[in-house]
Scaffold this active site. Structure first.
Site, PDB file in Angstrom:
ATOM      1  N   GLU A 258     -18.268 -21.286   9.296  1.00  0.00           N
ATOM      2  CA  GLU A 258     -19.205 -20.197   9.054  1.00  0.00           C
ATOM      3  C   GLU A 258     -20.628 -20.733   9.137  1.00  0.00           C
ATOM      4  O   GLU A 258     -20.937 -21.809   8.596  1.00  0.00           O
ATOM      5  CB  GLU A 258     -18.976 -19.587   7.672  1.00  0.00           C
ATOM      6  CG  GLU A 258     -19.976 -18.487   7.311  1.00  0.00           C
ATOM      7  CD  GLU A 258     -19.763 -17.920   5.909  1.00  0.00           C
ATOM      8  OE1 GLU A 258     -20.754 -17.488   5.289  1.00  0.00           O
ATOM      9  OE2 GLU A 258     -18.600 -17.917   5.437  1.00  0.00           O
TER      10      GLU A 258
ATOM     11  N   GLU B  92     -29.543 -15.798   4.717  1.00  0.00           N
ATOM     12  CA  GLU B  92     -29.048 -15.005   3.596  1.00  0.00           C
ATOM     13  C   GLU B  92     -30.186 -14.818   2.604  1.00  0.00           C
ATOM     14  O   GLU B  92     -31.055 -15.687   2.461  1.00  0.00           O
ATOM     15  CB  GLU B  92     -27.887 -15.712   2.895  1.00  0.00           C
ATOM     16  CG  GLU B  92     -26.581 -15.709   3.659  1.00  0.00           C
ATOM     17  CD  GLU B  92     -25.468 -16.323   2.828  1.00  0.00           C
ATOM     18  OE1 GLU B  92     -24.571 -15.587   2.393  1.00  0.00           O
ATOM     19  OE2 GLU B  92     -25.516 -17.557   2.598  1.00  0.00           O
TER      20      GLU B  92
END
Length: 728
Positions: free
Chosen positions: A608, A613
Site C-alpha cells: 500500500e 493522508e
C-alpha cells in the site's frame, strides 16, 4: 615601460574580461607558458641541454630553425638584426624570410617542467632579396604590396560582433566573451591605426596618445596596486618598429620588434596567429598559457557590408533533461578557468535519499575565476507559458572556503545573441542550500508574469556557490530538467483525469467500493460508502467526495470511495494529484494505492502507498506512508509535512516510485522517502502494478473521535496525472 602613464580608469562590462582572472594567481607572462604546463617534460634544462639547427629552405634568405634539444619542452624563438630588439616565433620548428642582408642572432628559450633555459647563435644573410617580399602573398595582403609605399593601415572592425574577444588557449572562437558592435567605444581602441609597410618591414602604431590595457599588467604602467577593471593609459609607441611572419606547423604568426603590439596591451612580447587575411579583413589570435585573445581588423577606407540580421530561432516548448546516466538533450559547456573542473560521468558520492543514480555531474570552483558556471545553448527559444519550472538534485559538501552567503545554486535564462553581454538579458532564480552531505531537490520557478511573456531565452546557465569571488568549492548535481510541474522532461504522461465533465465519476476510469467493508474496512471506520451523487459527483471541473451525517445502511455517516481497479494501474512512475482537503475531528481523507494482487494475496502482501493522508484532528499536517508485510498495520514507514491552508486551498500531492525508492512530496517539496535498503517480499511488495483509490473516511483508527457538528465535509480533486520515465 617608462613611456607609459595612467590617464583614467574606464568602465568594463561585467563579463567583458572575465577570463583574464585565470592569471591572477598563476603568475603567467604572455611571452611563454607556465613551467609546469602540459605533460611531463623532464628535468629543468640547462643551456648544455639545448641545441637547434639553422637550415636554408630552398633559398639562402629563407631559414628554418629546428629545436634538437635533449629535453622536451615548448620552444620560443627570438630573432634580432644587428642588435635591434628581438622579434619572436613559437614552435618546435619555425621558418622565416630574411629579405635584407646583415648580421642576425637567434635565441631559443625552452620551457620545460621546473624551469627554462636559453641558447643563442648568430648567423649572416649575405645579400638582399627583395623579390621574396613582392612575391609573398601574405606580405602583400598585410601591407598592400611592393607598389604601395605608404603601406596598409588597419583599424578595428568595430561594428561587427566578435571583433574582440577572449576564450580558452586552444580555441578558435571567443567563447568566454565576445564584444558586441561598438562595445568598447570610448576606451581608446577604436581610434587606433596600425600600419604595415613592405619596405623595410616597418610597422607604426598611431594611438592618439592612449592605449587600452589589461588590468593584469598594471605594474607595467607604474600603478601601486591592481585596479578592478581594464584601463586606458597614455602611451607613446616606439619608433622604427619592424615586423615579420614566421611559419610553424602549417600556421603563420606575426611578430613585431621593440615589444610592439596591436592596440590592446596584454603584455609583451606577443605573437599573433594569422587565422584569416584578405585584401580587406584580418583575423588574429594571440595565445597565452591559459587564454586566447581574438582580434578582427579591417583596412582603413574599407566599408564592410552590413552584417546579416541574426538568424532568429523558433519558439518551442521541448523536453530539457539530463540524468547523466545516459545522454541528455543538451551539450554542457563549463566556464571555470584553469583550475575549475566539470565531469558529466562522476560516481554518485552518496547514493541515498532521493538520488540512487550511479552517475552524476561534478562541478568544482577553483581560485582563479570568479564567474564559474556550466551552461548550454538551445537551437530554439523557450516557450515558458507551458513549462516554466526547472528542477535539479544537488549535493553540497562542507566547503570551508564557501561561506554561508555563497551556499546557493542558481539558474539564469539568457539571450545568447548578445554574446558576452547575454548576462544583461538574464532572469535569475536562486535557491539556498542549507543541508550538507545530503541530496536535495532545488526548484526554480520562472512562472511569474514578466518572465513567461519573454520569448528571447535560448541559453541556460547553472551556477553553484554564487559569483564575484575566488573561493573554491565542489558540488554535485543530477536529474536536471525543465518540468513545469512534475512530469516534464524526464517523464511521459501516461494517464490523466481532469474531471472536465459533469455528473458521476467516469465509468471509464472509476468504480466504487460500497458498504461498510470488513470491520469498517479494517480500520473501525464509521461510514457507509455509497455510489450516490450526494457522496460523489463531478461539477465545475472538480471531483467532490462528501462525507455526510445521516443514517444509512446501519451506519450514522455516508461517504464515497472510488478506485481505478481493473481499469487503470501502473508500475513505477510519478503521480500528481491537485486536491483540497476536508477538515474537522474525525475526518480522514486519503489519496492512495493498492497492488493489483490485492484480491488474491490480500493486505498487506499486496503493498500500500498512501500518497497523502490527512486527519482533521491534526490540522495542516499531511502524511505520506507505505504499508508492507514487514510493517504490517503499524504505520512506521511514514513522513509528515505541515502545509498551511490544506483545507482552504488546493495543493499538489505527489509520489515518485522507482526501483529503489518511493518519494512523497507536497507542492514539489520532498518530505519523506521510503528506502528499505534490503529488498524482498516483506519490505518491497512494489514490483507489480498498483491502482488508485480516493476516499473520505469518518472516524476509525486514524481519524479518531468524530465531531458531529462539522458535517458535511468535502474533499475536492482538480486533476490526477500519472507519468512514467521516458524510454530512450
Amino acid at each position: 615601460m617608462n613611456d607609459f602613464k595612467i590617464i583614467t580608469m574606464k568602465s568594463s562590462r561585467k563579463y567583458s574580461f572575465l577570463a583574464v582572472l585565470i592569471l591572477i594567481f598563476s603568475g603567467l607572462i604572455s611571452c611563454g607558458p607556465k613551467q609546469d604546463e602540459g605533460p611531463d617534460m623532464g628535468n629543468p634544462p640547462t643551456e648544455n641541454d639545448l641545441s637547434f639547427e639553422i637550415t636554408p629552405v630552398n633559398n639562402p634568405n629563407i631559414l628554418s630553425f629546428t629545436n634538437t634539444s635533449k629535453v622536451a619542452g615548448i620552444a620560443l624563438w627570438e630573432i634580432s638584426k644587428e642588435g635591434e630588439p628581438a622579434q619572436a616565433g613559437k614552435g618546435q620548428s619555425i621558418k622565416q624570410i630574411f629579405p635584407y642582408k646583415g648580421e642576425y642572432s637567434v635565441t631559443l628559450t625552452l620551457f620545460a617542467k621546473g624551469g627554462s633555459a636559453k641558447k643563442t647563435k648568430t648567423f649572416s644573410i649575405a645579400d638582399d632579396n627583395l623579390s621574396l617580399l613582392c612575391d609573398n602573398e601574405t606580405f602583400n595582403l598585410l601591407t598592400g604590396g611592393c607598389g604601395v609605399a605608404e603601406g596598409k593601415t588597419w583599424l578595428w572592425n568595430k561594428t561587427v560582433a566578435g571583433h574582440f574577444g577572449v576564450g580558452p588557449a586552444d580555441s578558435y572562437e571567443p567563447i568566454w566573451w565576445s564584444a558586441g558592435p561598438l562595445d568598447k567605444e570610448g576606451v581608446g581602441m577604436y581610434d587606433d591605426k596600425m600600419t604595415f609597410k613592405i619596405d623595410g618591414l616597418s610597422y607604426s602604431y598611431e594611438n592618439n596618445g592612449d592605449t587600452y590595457v589589461n588590468k593584469e599588467f598594471w605594474a607595467d604602467f607604474g600603478l601601486t596596486s591592481q585596479p578592478n577593471e581594464d584601463f586606458t593609459a597614455a602611451y607613446t609607441p616606439p619608433q622604427n618598429m619592424t615586423w615579420n611572419i614566421s611559419e610553424s606547423g602549417g600556421k603563420k604568426f606575426l611578430s613585431i620588434s621593440k615589444n610592439g603590439f596591436l592596440s590592446y596591451y596584454y603584455g609583451v612580447p606577443v605573437i599573433y596567429e594569422i587565422v584569416e587575411l584578405s585584401e580587406d579583413e584580418m583575423f588574429l589570435i594571440s595565445r597565452h598559457s591559459s587564454i586566447s585573445w581574438f582580434y578582427r581588423f579591417i583596412r582603413e577606407g574599407f566599408e564592410p557590408p552590413p552584417p546579416p540580421p541574426p538568424i532568429d530561432k523558433p519558439i518551442a516548448s521541448k523536453d530539457i533533461f539530463d540524468t547523466f546516466d545516459e545522454p541528455g538533450t543538451m551539450k554542457w559547456f563549463f566556464e571555470g578557468g584553469t583550475d575549475g573542473t566539470f565531469s558529466e560521468m562522476y560516481d554518485n558520492p552518496e547514493p541515498t535519499g532521493i538520488n540512487f543514480s550511479k552517475k552524476v555531474a561534478q562541478y568544482s570552483r577553483g581560485t582563479t575565476f570568479q564567474y564559474t558556471n556550466t551552461q548550454f545553448e538551445l537551437d530554439y527559444r523557450i516557450d515558458l507559458t507551458t513549462r516554466n519550472v526547472f528542477k535539479v538534485k544537488v549535493y553540497f559538501v562542507s566547503n570551508p572556503e564557501i561561506t554561508a552567503q555563497n551556499t546557493t545554486v542558481s539558474i539564469k535564462l539568457q539571450n545568447s545573441l548578445l554574446g558576452g553581454n547575454a548576462w544583461t538579458t538574464q532572469v535569475e532564480k536562486k535557491v539556498t542550500i542549507t543541508e550538507k552531505y545530503k541530496w536535495v531537490e532545488a526548484i526554480f520557478d520562472f512562472s511569474d508574469a514578466q518572465t513567461i511573456t519573454r520569448k528571447d531565452f535560448d541559453k541556460i546557465v547553472l551556477q553553484f556557490g554564487g559569483e564575484g569571488h575566488l573561493k573554491p568549492g565542489t558540488f554535485y548535481f543530477d536529474d536536471f530538467e525543465l518540468a513545469g510541474g512534475p512530469g516534464g522532461g524526464l517523464y511521459d504522461l501516461i494517464w490523466q483525469e481532469d474531471f472536465n465533465y459533469t455528473g458521476a465519476p467516469s465509468s471509464e476510469f472509476w468504480s466504487y467500493d460500497i458498504g461498510i467493508g470488513n470491520n469498517g474496512w479494517g480500520n473501525n471506520e464509521s461510514q457507509f460508502y455509497t455510489e450516490r451523487p450526494e457522496n460523489s459527483k463531478v461539477e465545475n471541473g472538480v471531483l467532490k467526495i462528501t462525507a455526510l451525517k445521516e443514517i444509512y445502511g446501519g451506519k450514522s455517516y455516508t461517504s464515497a470511495r472510488i478506485k481505478t481497479q481493473n481499469k487503470f494501474s501502473f508500475q513505477k512512475g510519478l503521480v500528481e494529484i491537485r486536491a483540497k482537503m476536508p477538515g474537522g475531528n474525525g475526518i480522514w481523507p486519503a489519496l492512495w494505492m493498492l497492488g493489483d494482487n490485492f484480491a488474491s494475496s490480500g493486505w498487506p502482501a499486496c503493498g500500500e502507498i498512501d500518497i497523502a493522508e490527512y486527519r482533521g484532528k491534526e490540522p495542516n499536517v499531511i502524511h505520506g506512508s507505505t504499508h508492507t508485510p514487514s510493517s504490517y498495520g503499524n504505520t512506521i514507514n511514514t513522513g509528515t509535512k505541515t502545509v498551511p491552508s490544506v483545507e482552504t486551498e488546493f495543493h499538489i500531492y505527489s509520489m515518485e516510485w522507482d526501483a529503489e525508492n518511493i518519494r512523497f512530496m507536497v507542492d514539489n517539496q520532498l518530505f519523506y522517502t521510503y528506502n528499505p535498503g534490503a529488498y524482498n517480499a516483506n519490505t518491497w511488495p512494489f514490483n507489480q502494478s498498483m491502482f488508485l483509490i480516493l476516499n473520505v473516511a469518518v472516524g476509525g483508527n486514524f481519524g479518531g473521535a468524530i465531531d458531529d457538528g462539522i458535517f458535511p465535509q468535502t474533499m475536492e480533486v482538480d486533476y490526477i496525472k500519472v507519468y512514467q520515465k521516458k524510454i530512450r
